[in-house]
Write a protein that holds these residues in place. Structure first.
Motif, PDB file in Angstrom:
ATOM      1  N   ALA A   1      10.314  58.415  15.059  1.00  0.00           N
ATOM      2  CA  ALA A   1       9.509  58.885  13.940  1.00  0.00           C
ATOM      3  C   ALA A   1       8.571  59.995  14.388  1.00  0.00           C
ATOM      4  CB  ALA A   1       8.696  57.733  13.364  1.00  0.00           C
TER       5      ALA A   1
ATOM      6  N   LYS B   1       1.114  60.454  15.539  1.00  0.00           N
ATOM      7  CA  LYS B   1       2.065  59.753  14.686  1.00  0.00           C
ATOM      8  C   LYS B   1       3.507  59.995  15.117  1.00  0.00           C
ATOM      9  CE  LYS B   1      -0.902  59.811  10.636  1.00  0.00           C
ATOM     10  NZ  LYS B   1      -1.040  60.228   9.254  1.00  0.00           N
TER      11      LYS B   1
ATOM     12  N   SER C   1      17.139  65.574   2.386  1.00  0.00           N
ATOM     13  CA  SER C   1      16.818  65.421   0.970  1.00  0.00           C
ATOM     14  C   SER C   1      16.621  66.758   0.265  1.00  0.00           C
ATOM     15  CB  SER C   1      15.575  64.545   0.802  1.00  0.00           C
ATOM     16  OG  SER C   1      14.478  65.124   1.462  1.00  0.00           O
TER      17      SER C   1
ATOM     18  N   ASN D   1       5.220  62.344  12.541  1.00  0.00           N
ATOM     19  CA  ASN D   1       4.314  62.497  11.409  1.00  0.00           C
ATOM     20  C   ASN D   1       4.370  61.293  10.470  1.00  0.00           C
ATOM     21  OD1 ASN D   1       2.306  63.921  10.112  1.00  0.00           O
ATOM     22  ND2 ASN D   1       3.732  64.999   8.774  1.00  0.00           N
ATOM     23  N   GLY D   2       4.583  60.104  11.029  1.00  0.00           N
ATOM     24  CA  GLY D   2       4.584  58.885  10.236  1.00  0.00           C
ATOM     25  C   GLY D   2       5.866  58.600   9.479  1.00  0.00           C
ATOM     26  N   SER D   3       6.920  59.411   9.649  1.00  0.00           N
ATOM     27  CA  SER D   3       8.178  59.200   8.934  1.00  0.00           C
ATOM     28  C   SER D   3       9.334  59.083   9.916  1.00  0.00           C
ATOM     29  CB  SER D   3       8.469  60.373   7.991  1.00  0.00           C
ATOM     30  OG  SER D   3       7.487  60.461   6.998  1.00  0.00           O
ATOM     31  N   GLU D   4      10.244  58.146   9.635  1.00  0.00           N
ATOM     32  CA  GLU D   4      11.424  58.004  10.486  1.00  0.00           C
ATOM     33  C   GLU D   4      12.313  59.230  10.349  1.00  0.00           C
ATOM     34  OE1 GLU D   4      13.417  54.178  10.531  1.00  0.00           O
ATOM     35  OE2 GLU D   4      15.332  55.212  10.748  1.00  0.00           O
ATOM     36  N   ARG D   5      12.774  59.762  11.476  1.00  0.00           N
ATOM     37  CA  ARG D   5      13.617  60.960  11.493  1.00  0.00           C
ATOM     38  C   ARG D   5      15.027  60.682  11.986  1.00  0.00           C
ATOM     39  NH1 ARG D   5      10.333  63.964   8.354  1.00  0.00           N
ATOM     40  NH2 ARG D   5       8.263  63.999   9.250  1.00  0.00           N
TER      41      ARG D   5
ATOM     42  N   ASN E   1      18.153  56.287   7.480  1.00  0.00           N
ATOM     43  CA  ASN E   1      17.911  55.064   8.247  1.00  0.00           C
ATOM     44  C   ASN E   1      19.059  54.081   8.110  1.00  0.00           C
ATOM     45  OD1 ASN E   1      17.499  54.078   5.700  1.00  0.00           O
ATOM     46  ND2 ASN E   1      15.355  53.553   5.999  1.00  0.00           N
TER      47      ASN E   1
END
Length: 92
Positions: free
Chosen positions: A33, A16, A64, A35-39, A53
């Motif tokens: 990205a 991912k 966050s 692990n499936g998340s945009e970094r 993003n």
């Protein structure tokens, strides 16, 4: 799954880890990205966002949870520097 006008370069196997080239917006974006998340994203204006993003400046760092920390490390014998130049807008 890629959207029309998007190209996704994926990591091997089930990792991912993706690089997404987005031709949907004017000039396109490059997104990274894990692990499936945009970094991280470079937007069509050239702004770099880490943890966001929608970068609103040349470099936008967001987190966050916890502190958003930028580390500059030098493992050699030379000094490490971070230079902040106020230009006409000041630093603050």
């Amino acid at each position: 799954m890629a959207q029309p006008n998007q190209r996704i370069i994926q990591g091997a196997g089930n990792q991912k880890q993706n690089i997404i080239l987005d031709g949907n917006s004017a000039g396109g974006n490059i997104a990274f990205a894990t692990n499936g998340s945009e970094r991280m994203r470079i937007d069509s204006s050239g702004n770099l966002g880490i943890g966001t993003n929608s970068p609103s400046s040349a470099l936008s760092v967001a987190r966050s949870t916890g502190e958003a920390v930028i580390s500059i490390t030098n493992s050699g014998t030379a000094s490490s520097w971070l230079t902040l130049s106020p230009g006409s807008g000041g630093i603050g």
